[in-house]
Design an enzyme around this catalytic site. Structure first.
Site, short mmCIF file in Angstrom:
data_model
loop_
_atom_site.label_atom_id
_atom_site.label_comp_id
_atom_site.label_asym_id
_atom_site.label_seq_id
_atom_site.Cartn_x
_atom_site.Cartn_y
_atom_site.Cartn_z
N SER A 123 0.83 -1.21 0.00
CA SER A 123 0.00 0.00 0.00
C SER A 123 0.86 1.25 0.00
O SER A 123 0.57 2.24 -0.70
CB SER A 123 -0.92 0.01 1.23
OG SER A 123 -1.73 -1.14 1.25
N ASP A 168 1.64 -8.65 11.04
CA ASP A 168 2.83 -9.49 10.88
C ASP A 168 4.12 -8.83 11.37
O ASP A 168 5.12 -9.52 11.55
CB ASP A 168 3.02 -9.87 9.40
CG ASP A 168 1.86 -10.70 8.87
OD1 ASP A 168 1.19 -11.35 9.68
OD2 ASP A 168 1.63 -10.68 7.64
N ARG A 203 -1.83 -33.96 26.15
CA ARG A 203 -1.80 -33.81 24.69
C ARG A 203 -0.69 -32.88 24.23
O ARG A 203 -0.26 -32.00 24.94
CB ARG A 203 -3.15 -33.28 24.20
CG ARG A 203 -4.24 -34.32 24.19
CD ARG A 203 -5.54 -33.76 23.66
NE ARG A 203 -6.54 -34.82 23.58
CZ ARG A 203 -7.83 -34.65 23.84
NH1 ARG A 203 -8.28 -33.47 24.19
NH2 ARG A 203 -8.67 -35.66 23.73
N GLY A 211 1.76 -14.97 9.36
CA GLY A 211 3.09 -14.43 9.10
C GLY A 211 3.77 -15.23 8.01
O GLY A 211 4.80 -15.85 8.24
N ARG A 212 3.18 -15.23 6.82
CA ARG A 212 3.68 -16.09 5.74
C ARG A 212 5.14 -15.79 5.38
O ARG A 212 5.91 -16.68 5.09
CB ARG A 212 2.81 -15.93 4.49
CG ARG A 212 3.18 -16.87 3.35
CD ARG A 212 2.20 -16.75 2.22
NE ARG A 212 0.84 -17.11 2.62
CZ ARG A 212 0.39 -18.37 2.71
NH1 ARG A 212 1.21 -19.36 2.44
NH2 ARG A 212 -0.84 -18.61 3.07
N ARG A 326 -3.01 -32.60 18.72
CA ARG A 326 -4.07 -31.80 18.13
C ARG A 326 -3.44 -30.59 17.42
O ARG A 326 -2.41 -30.08 17.83
CB ARG A 326 -5.05 -31.30 19.19
CG ARG A 326 -5.80 -32.42 19.91
CD ARG A 326 -6.82 -33.08 19.00
NE ARG A 326 -7.63 -34.04 19.72
CZ ARG A 326 -7.34 -35.30 19.90
NH1 ARG A 326 -6.20 -35.78 19.41
NH2 ARG A 326 -8.14 -36.11 20.57
N ARG A 512 7.72 -6.18 50.66
CA ARG A 512 8.27 -4.85 50.50
C ARG A 512 9.45 -4.58 51.43
O ARG A 512 10.08 -3.53 51.37
CB ARG A 512 7.18 -3.80 50.76
CG ARG A 512 6.02 -3.84 49.76
CD ARG A 512 4.99 -2.78 50.10
NE ARG A 512 3.84 -2.83 49.22
CZ ARG A 512 3.72 -2.16 48.08
NH1 ARG A 512 4.72 -1.39 47.68
NH2 ARG A 512 2.64 -2.25 47.34
N SER A 571 3.42 0.40 38.50
CA SER A 571 3.40 1.86 38.60
C SER A 571 4.32 2.55 37.61
O SER A 571 4.17 3.74 37.35
CB SER A 571 3.78 2.28 40.03
OG SER A 571 2.91 1.71 40.98
N ARG A 696 -20.83 8.74 38.00
CA ARG A 696 -20.57 7.47 38.68
C ARG A 696 -19.07 7.41 38.95
O ARG A 696 -18.26 7.95 38.19
CB ARG A 696 -20.98 6.27 37.80
CG ARG A 696 -22.46 6.20 37.49
CD ARG A 696 -23.27 5.83 38.73
NE ARG A 696 -24.66 5.62 38.40
CZ ARG A 696 -25.59 6.58 38.34
NH1 ARG A 696 -25.23 7.85 38.56
NH2 ARG A 696 -26.84 6.30 38.05
#
Length: 825
Positions: A123, A168, A203, A211-212, A326, A512, A571, A696
């Site tokens: 692009s 990617d 398993r 990410g070809r 799997r 601490r 923090s 609120r």
């Protein structure tokens, strides 16, 4: 770059009479909408007209309703939405000269000569070609009678600025592209979910990720989840990888681990071009580990450029090991979902910088791309980046894989080197052998100090395994220095930290307590356990602890050893570093909560939410969380405020309620002001907004400390802990004299932090002058410069110093740096 006495301010730049168009092209990526929002609002803020171009280049060619003027309210509620709301489409017509001529006509008719393109390298290359042809296209339009000569002269040049939107992270010149961090979030969410079911059934899981042509997602996912094996295009496996992988899976099982992970890039190949599929990996599952997960990066290859697929891997595991295996192919799940806080902030910063670049552009200014280097937004020549990106693919096509990795840049190479350090445990025969004259094996203690922070466990795991690989014995200390004084110390082995990367909190336990009151007992324990080096992972307390130990060296020889602090606190208030482990996870928790709270107001309307964040006196969480969540205001200690500021905010929200955006979001850091408390601000807003909006309040509390660490924190903790352990190894060898370690110089007690564009080891004694010990914050904090962005995007008139912007840098070919204290490591 502007000199200090030549300060440049954003509000002095004018967009009056200018028109800016923004389009998204190519594959969608989470965070694109944040970039579009920033371009629109900043463009309008400076007085320019801003246009949406719907459906990418196709909309640019077709014109008509596809090119629409944007209003301030047009991009409301866009920040938290994934994908791209203005659409993206592949466009064959724009690749033709006639198509680009039609696009030029559509821009000239609307007076648009500034184009902001959000997309990938294709692009952006198209945009640069469009710019180069611009004057010729206008001449043709004049000859055809479609525009007059006056218009051709008035709009004689086209300015182009690009932002890279790609999950990617395959574009050279930037550490991160828009969408990458969010894609990593999707991957890690899936991995964390799979782990629980895989552990139940012993398993193996093979995960295939996108990410070809670039293995970044697979690489960082492998680091973030502690994968056992990984296949990426840039690093094809060596000969005999099948046996090596099966042996590794088997060894992990035999150590009693319940988790194995393998990540595979789609299209991976071995060195001889044999296709490797997930089925091959499944054939490998005959040994004792209760869980193997294999993650495959889309596009992984061998050195002969033949693909390795998840099915091939699965078959291999089943055949060789008999493991129940799997395959999970994540596919477009990785593109979906809400953008992470990192991507929202990255895209917002890039969008602001892009408009700034367009305002400053002249006819001679080359097309540029806004990039991220460290935590700095920089401008780089677009075509330099494109050319280097193309060089990466050329190097891979020519099987020059080391060159391809180098061209990917510093970030990619550092990730890969860290993965290699952690991926394979060296056999005993390969570990360093102790030689009395040149000792290489030492005892190193690791402990957590301060409040828990997500990512601490990933850092501990990395430190333990790299330390063992270096030949050291690693000792884990429970409950910080309090536990150290009590003797809660034991040796920790390789398998003891399996599965730690995804665990939140601190598995070692943390307190601490500072060491000052227990120096003698700590020294005794260090002597009893023969501790030769110390790695402290924690927040501001960890920094203070190392200062106390350093100052006590003159009294206790046991503290004359190499010591290093890794900053870990939500923090982000530790001196010597721009970012700390845990802060990203906390910001994401804040942003997710704010998204839900804002959504709850979608039905009620006219409601303002006051949200209190943690952080002590450091306003990082409130400021960065506010920028990522689209807040109207964020009150912090570092930027004093009074009743007049509160009243101005109420008036601003009152005016906002008259528009179509009838909700408000205000963040307050917990210690921003002792008098203007959250309750006070809530009551003030409620009273002053009576009849216009109601209020609120929500105190987020410790939910900001909990949860699984984000991919960034897992990766950051893993990388800096590995780097710290290598530094400790080097210091141990340097300071080993006459049969013992003796280190009492300032450069042997350091904090490892990220400073601008590099990781730097800094002596803690030198950081004292940079620290406000009363309020426990650094005296200078880089993120304060982001606060004006939040105000501008919320439509406040404010001042923004852009003196550091404006210089067009050049792409630097990465060379391996020499590590030393006080310089980039």
């Amino acid at each position: 770059m502007a000199q200090p006495d030549q300060k440049k301010f954003f509000e002095n730049l004018s967009g009056a009479g200018k028109a800016i168009a923004v389009l998204t092209s190519g594959g969608d990526a989470q965070g694109m909408n944040a970039a579009v929002r920033a371009v629109v609002r900043v463009g309008i803020y400076v007085g320019a007209k801003v246009y949406f171009i719907h459906e990418g280049y196709q909309g640019l060619v077709d014109g008509g309703e596809n090119i629409e003027e944007a209003k301030w309210e047009s991009v409301s509620s866009m920040l938290q939405v994934g994908g791209t709301v203005i659409g993206s489409a592949r466009c064959k017509e724009f690749r033709t000269h006639e198509g680009r001529r039609a696009a030029a006509l559509n821009l000239v008719l609307r007076g648009i000569t500034n184009l902001c393109v959000i997309g990938g390298d294709g692009s952006l290359t198209g945009a640069n070609l469009f710019r180069e042809e611009w004057s010729g296209l206008l001449d043709e339009l004049v000859q055809q009678g479609k525009i007059d000569k006056e218009s051709a002269e008035k709009y004689s040049h086209l300015n182009i600025v690009g932002m890279v939107g790609s999950i990617d992270n395959d574009f050279c010149g930037t550490d991160m592209t828009i969408g990458t961090d969010s894609a990593l979030h999707r991957i890690i969410e899936v991995v964390d979910a799979i782990v629980t079911t895989a552990q139940s059934h012993q398993r193996t899981f093979v995960l295939e990720v996108m990410g070809r042509h670039c293995g970044y997602l697979a690489l960082v996912s492998a680091l973030a989840c502690g994968a056992d094996w990984m296949f990426i295009p840039e690093m094809p496996p060596a000969d005999g990888w099948e046996e090596q992988m099966c042996t590794k899976l088997s060894e992990t099982r035999s150590r009693g681990s319940r988790l194995n992970i393998i990540i595979v890039a789609e299209g991976a190949m071995d060195r001889h071009g044999q296709v490797i599929t997930s089925n091959i990996v499944k054939d490998n599952r005959a040994r004792k580990k209760r869980l193997n997960i294999i993650i495959i990066s889309e596009g992984a290859i061998d050195t002969s450029n033949k693909p390795i697929t998840s099915e091939h891997i699965k078959d291999l595991v089943v055949k060789c090991l008999g493991f129940d295996t799997r395959v999970t192919i994540l596919g477009h799940v990785q593109r979906g979902g809400t953008p992470s806080a990192f991507d929202r902030i990255l895209a917002s910063r890039m969008g602001v910088e892009a408009v700034l670049a367009l305002l400053e552009a002249s006819a001679d200014t080359p097309a540029c791309v806004v990039s991220l280097c460290g935590n700095q937004a920089v401008r780089l020549p677009l075509m330099e980046c494109v050319q280097m990106t193309q060089e990466v693919q050329k190097a891979m096509d020519e099987r020059k894989f080391e060159e391809a990795v180098r061209l990917r840049g510093r970030s990619f190479e550092n990730n890969l080197n860290t993965y290699k350090l952690l991926a394979h445990r060296k056999p005993q025969s390969e570990l360093p052998i102790d030689d009395p004259s040149c000792r290489s094996s030492f005892n190193v203690a690791v402990l957590n100090v301060g409040a828990p922070a997500a990512g601490m466990n990933a850092a501990v795991r990395s430190a333990v395994r790299v330390g063992i690989t270096e030949g050291h014995k690693i000792f884990a200390v429970n409950d910080g220095f309090e536990g150290f004084a009590k003797g809660q110390i034991k040796e920790i082995k390789w398998g003891d930290v399996g599965g730690w990367t995804g665990q939140g909190g601190s598995l070692l336990g943390t307190k601490r307590t500072l060491p000052a009151k227990h120096l003698e007992k700590i020294a005794e324990q260090m002597k009893a356990n023969q501790i030769n080096a110390l790695l402290v992972i924690g927040g501001f307390e960890a920094f203070e602890c190392l200062l106390q130990l350093t100052e006590a060296r003159s009294r206790y020889e046991e503290f004359c050893i190499p010591m290093c602090v890794l900053p870990a606190t939500i923090s982000n208030n530790v001196p010597g570093t721009d970012l700390t482990i845990g802060a990203d996870t906390s910001v994401n928790a804040i942003v997710q909560t704010c998204d839900r709270i804002k959504q709850s107001a979608s039905g009620t309307k006219r409601r303002v939410f006051i949200i209190e964040t943690m952080g002590g006196y450091c306003g990082y969480l409130a400021s960065v969380g506010g920028l990522a969540a689209g807040a109207d205001a964020a009150y912090i200690f570092e930027e004093p405020f009074d009743i007049r500021d509160l009243q101005a905010n109420v008036e601003h929200l009152t005016a906002k309620m008259k528009t179509s955006i009838q909700r408000g979001l205000v963040l307050r850091n917990e210690n921003s002001n002792e008098n203007y408390t959250t309750d006070f601000i809530y009551q003030l807003y409620s009273e002053e907004g009576k009849g216009v909006f109601d209020c609120r309040k929500n105190v987020l509390g410790h939910m900001q400390q909990g949860g699984a660490p984000s991919p960034f924190d897992r990766n950051f903790g893993t990388k800096i802990a590995a780097k710290a352990m290598l530094w400790i190894s080097r210091k141990l060898k340097e300071t080993y004299r006459k049969g013992k370690v003796f280190a009492n110089t300032d450069d042997t007690a350091c904090l490892l932090g990220m400073r601008r564009r590099a990781l730097v080891f800094q002596p803690v004694v030198e950081l004292k002058n940079e620290t406000d010990f009363v309020h426990r914050i650094p005296k200078e904090q880089w993120w304060l410069k982001l606060r004006p962005l939040m105000k501008i995007l919320a439509k406040y008139k404010t001042s923004l110093d852009v003196s550091e912007s404006g210089q067009l840098e050049h792409v630097v070919r990465h060379r391996r740096p020499i590590e030393s204290e006080g310089v980039p490591a």
